[in-house]
Design a protein around this motif. Structure first.
Motif, PDB file in Angstrom:
ATOM      1  N   ARG A   1      36.308  38.380  46.234  1.00  0.00           N
ATOM      2  CA  ARG A   1      37.110  39.570  46.050  1.00  0.00           C
ATOM      3  C   ARG A   1      36.262  40.773  45.670  1.00  0.00           C
ATOM      4  NH1 ARG A   1      41.806  37.692  42.169  1.00  0.00           N
ATOM      5  NH2 ARG A   1      40.096  36.598  41.247  1.00  0.00           N
TER       6      ARG A   1
ATOM      7  N   SER B   1      46.990  36.165  53.312  1.00  0.00           N
ATOM      8  CA  SER B   1      46.074  37.099  53.958  1.00  0.00           C
ATOM      9  C   SER B   1      44.904  36.312  54.531  1.00  0.00           C
ATOM     10  CB  SER B   1      45.570  38.155  52.970  1.00  0.00           C
ATOM     11  OG  SER B   1      44.682  39.064  53.600  1.00  0.00           O
ATOM     12  N   ASN B   2      44.345  35.417  53.698  1.00  0.00           N
ATOM     13  CA  ASN B   2      43.312  34.507  54.198  1.00  0.00           C
ATOM     14  C   ASN B   2      43.951  33.431  55.082  1.00  0.00           C
ATOM     15  OD1 ASN B   2      40.857  35.397  52.614  1.00  0.00           O
ATOM     16  ND2 ASN B   2      42.267  34.985  50.935  1.00  0.00           N
TER      17      ASN B   2
ATOM     18  N   ASP C   1      45.267  31.193  42.072  1.00  0.00           N
ATOM     19  CA  ASP C   1      44.615  32.173  42.936  1.00  0.00           C
ATOM     20  C   ASP C   1      43.232  31.649  43.294  1.00  0.00           C
ATOM     21  OD1 ASP C   1      43.645  34.330  44.265  1.00  0.00           O
ATOM     22  OD2 ASP C   1      43.807  35.749  42.610  1.00  0.00           O
TER      23      ASP C   1
ATOM     24  N   HIS D   1      39.621  31.143  45.394  1.00  0.00           N
ATOM     25  CA  HIS D   1      38.599  32.002  45.983  1.00  0.00           C
ATOM     26  C   HIS D   1      37.456  31.134  46.489  1.00  0.00           C
ATOM     27  CE1 HIS D   1      38.057  31.954  41.514  1.00  0.00           C
ATOM     28  NE2 HIS D   1      36.831  31.612  41.839  1.00  0.00           N
TER      29      HIS D   1
ATOM     30  N   GLY E   1      47.172  39.589  43.864  1.00  0.00           N
ATOM     31  CA  GLY E   1      47.560  40.282  45.084  1.00  0.00           C
ATOM     32  C   GLY E   1      48.787  41.153  44.888  1.00  0.00           C
TER      33      GLY E   1
ATOM     34  N   ARG F   1      42.150  40.930  54.856  1.00  0.00           N
ATOM     35  CA  ARG F   1      41.681  40.767  53.481  1.00  0.00           C
ATOM     36  C   ARG F   1      41.093  42.055  52.915  1.00  0.00           C
ATOM     37  NH1 ARG F   1      41.189  40.892  49.197  1.00  0.00           N
ATOM     38  NH2 ARG F   1      40.456  39.412  47.646  1.00  0.00           N
TER      39      ARG F   1
ATOM     40  N   ASP G   1      45.524  41.138  49.605  1.00  0.00           N
ATOM     41  CA  ASP G   1      45.104  39.798  49.211  1.00  0.00           C
ATOM     42  C   ASP G   1      46.233  38.809  49.514  1.00  0.00           C
ATOM     43  OD1 ASP G   1      43.654  37.737  48.125  1.00  0.00           O
ATOM     44  OD2 ASP G   1      43.559  38.560  46.099  1.00  0.00           O
TER      45      ASP G   1
END
Length: 598
Positions: free
Chosen positions: A14, A184-185, A222, A224, A448, A559, A563
């Motif tokens: 991020r 989004s991903n 969340d 990552h 997000g 992205r 998010d």
């Protein structure tokens, strides 16, 4: 330079879009007759700009115009500048959406024009296709694609695809909770889990001869650097915490205390978090080194190599205590209506990042003599959350990392790595007394949502949603009427934030990037699911061009502008006692019926 910037974007979690250096872009501007012309950014090195020509005659024949060009670094950098030197990101997105509506002059007037988006490696073009032209196709070795522009109806369908709602008819203080997810991903790195548990008397007896108590858990994760850590948490975090709570409550019941202290319950929740992370980070390494297999390493180390923030709310129906445990920068906010009829927003958690003052202080005390333990708001200048699960490269020693790399796979340890661990999964816990008769609600969400809406906006939006639900019609309206006594107000206003109320919490940065007005009239109420309602308004609300544009952009390009978003809204109240948790079908996705959470 450009390649290095792209690699840096992929390596860091991020990356804050306003801090990425890169080439300064130029943009296309359009006159009323849709003739494109270059408008360069003032000053600086001449930017790279790719040709707008399409590689095949089929697409070249129908291309109407190119709207905006963005590279990973520069497109994000200029959008943050608020001094008017370049177009705002909102101008580009709205221009992208509105220009895509423009119909091309088709050779056959009877053909129906369709909005489309051409996506190249670092560039976006709008086009108008008609007739039987394909709307999704790989066109060349650059992997450029033509995609349908979403209509408002399609955008709504995408918003509601993963929504779910549950009516909790157990008379224990919880009456409903709503969930929504928008990725989004690809695949989505967020995750979530919920569970209502009936606690038997041998674990935690209910006093005064009352029926057994309920424990309710709600979690959002969340992820990552991948999805595996958040998926692991979805599967097992609640069970780890429940096991510790079982032991704590049972020990109190066997003693003269009857009830454990609030501090003992906090300790049990923390122990559940820490034990799970230890299994992910350390126990997995022991198993892999014994197995001496790359296949085993790939399977067992995946949750350690990626990472995830975790936010858990735990409600005990007997004590009416709501405990919010956070490891990372997901956030929980309480909405409570005062005597004057106005809602107040109270943060139940603090964003834990390398830029949070309390976390900076903690890290520098734990790692003296390491001035770069936090740099640019990030741990060792790279990782944003200061508390999380996984993220083994900030927890393993250099020796362990070298061993894993030599025997299996991995990466070179961070050059500033001296005294790990720098990141912990131990949560910070707050306790709030819930009064179900007052109609409290809690919003839990990954960042997000919070990078697009403030705490007060979120609480005010749920208040407006409640008012419309009460005044409208619906199969499940009874839950609301039994829960909350409305007084005929036309609006449910929210109190303004007090000075210092946002300390330790970041502002919604996307509002500045998108040049979004703070006016409440930008919001709309169109959804039966309260969580979906929040996501819709975070991504545009009444501005359908903005909403459609943000939801049309495919991964990984999306992205840069939004998010993954996961939202849960929990409503407390005095509902009926049918001993059930039921799916609320009118506010749940119809493609796959959600399962009961009891």
């Amino acid at each position: 330079m450009r390649r290095a910037t792209i690699l840096a974007f992929r390596a860091a979690r991020r990356v804050p879009v306003w801090k990425v250096a890169g080439k300064r872009p130029c943009f296309l501007s359009f006159s009323s007759n849709q003739t494109p012309g270059l408008r360069p950014y003032s000053g600086g090195r001449r930017p790279y700009f790719a040709s707008t020509a399409l590689p095949t005659p089929m697409y070249r024949r129908r291309l109407s115009l190119a709207v905006f060009s963005t590279v990973v670094a520069s497109g994000a950098w200029f959008a943050y500048q608020g001094d008017g030197r370049a177009q705002t990101l909102a101008t580009q997105i709205r221009g992208f959406a509105s220009s895509a509506i423009t119909s091309a002059h088709a050779e056959d007037p009877s053909e129906t024009a369709r909005r489309a988006l051409l996506v190249g490696n670092d560039q976006f073009y709008t086009a108008t296709l008609s007739g039987d032209q394909p709307l999704s196709k790989t066109t060349d070795d650059s992997d450029r694609r033509v995609l349908n522009m979403l209509t408002p109806e399609q955008a709504t369908e995408k918003l509601r695809k993963n929504e779910a709602s549950y009516l909790v008819n157990r008379g224990k203080g919880v009456v409903r909770y709503d969930i929504a997810q928008v990725p989004s991903n690809s695949p989505i790195e967020d995750d979530h889990a919920e569970l209502v548990v009936e606690v038997t008397s041998n674990v935690a007896p209910a006093p005064n001869g009352e029926s057994n108590r309920d424990w309710a858990f709600w979690t959002v994760f969340d992820g990552h650097s991948g999805w595996t850590t958040s998926a692991k948490l979805r599967n097992v975090l609640i069970s780890y915490v429940a096991r510790e709570l079982n032991a704590t409550y049972k020990a109190a019941a066997d003693s003269s205390l009857q009830e454990p202290s609030s501090e003992a319950v906090d300790a049990a929740i923390k122990q559940g978090f820490v034990r799970l992370d230890d299994d992910i980070i350390n126990a997995s390494v022991d198993k892999v080194l014994k197995a001496k297999s790359r296949r085993v390493a790939a399977e067992l180390l995946a949750p350690a190599l990626s990472g995830s923030c975790a936010l858990m709310s735990f409600y005990d129906s007997q004590t009416k205590d709501l405990k919010v445990a956070v490891a990372g920068d997901s956030r929980a906010v309480l909405g409570r209506r005062g005597a004057n009829g106005k809602w107040t927003a109270t943060a139940l958690s603090e964003d834990q990042t390398g830029g949070t003052p309390s976390e900076i202080k903690r890290l520098r005390e734990e790692h003296p003599g390491e001035p770069y333990v936090t740099r640019n708001g990030r741990i060792l200048g790279q990782l944003e959350p200061s508390r999380s699960f996984g993220d083994a490269f900030y927890k393993w020693s250099k020796d362990v990392q070298d061993k894993i790399k030599q025997q299996f796979f991995g990466r070179t340890p961070h050059p500033l790595l001296k005294t790990p661990p720098y990141v912990t999964a131990e949560p910070v816990i707050t306790t709030t007394k819930i009064d179900p008769s007052q109609g409290d609600f809690v919003v839990m969400a990954t960042d997000g949502l919070w990078e697009m809406l403030s705490n007060e906006e979120v609480v005010g939006l749920v208040g407006e949603w409640l008012e419309q639900q009460q005044s409208g019609t619906g199969n499940n309206k009874a839950w609301l009427q039994s829960w909350f006594g409305f007084n005929g107000q036309k609006r449910l206003p929210v109190e303004a934030a007090n000075d210092g109320s946002s300390e330790g919490q970041r502002r919604p940065i996307r509002q500045q990037q998108y040049d979004i007005s703070g006016a409440a009239d930008r919001f709309v109420v169109e959804d039966k699911n309260a969580a979906t309602h929040l996501v819709r308004n975070a991504m545009g609300g009444k501005d359908k061009d903005m909403l459609c544009a943000l939801l049309t952009l495919p991964s990984p390009y999306s992205r840069r502008y939004r998010d993954d978003v996961t939202v849960e809204v929990i409503f407390f109240g005095q509902g009926p006692d049918k001993r059930t948790v039921e799916v609320n079908h009118e506010a749940s996705a119809t493609e796959e019926t959600p399962k009961s959470k009891l």
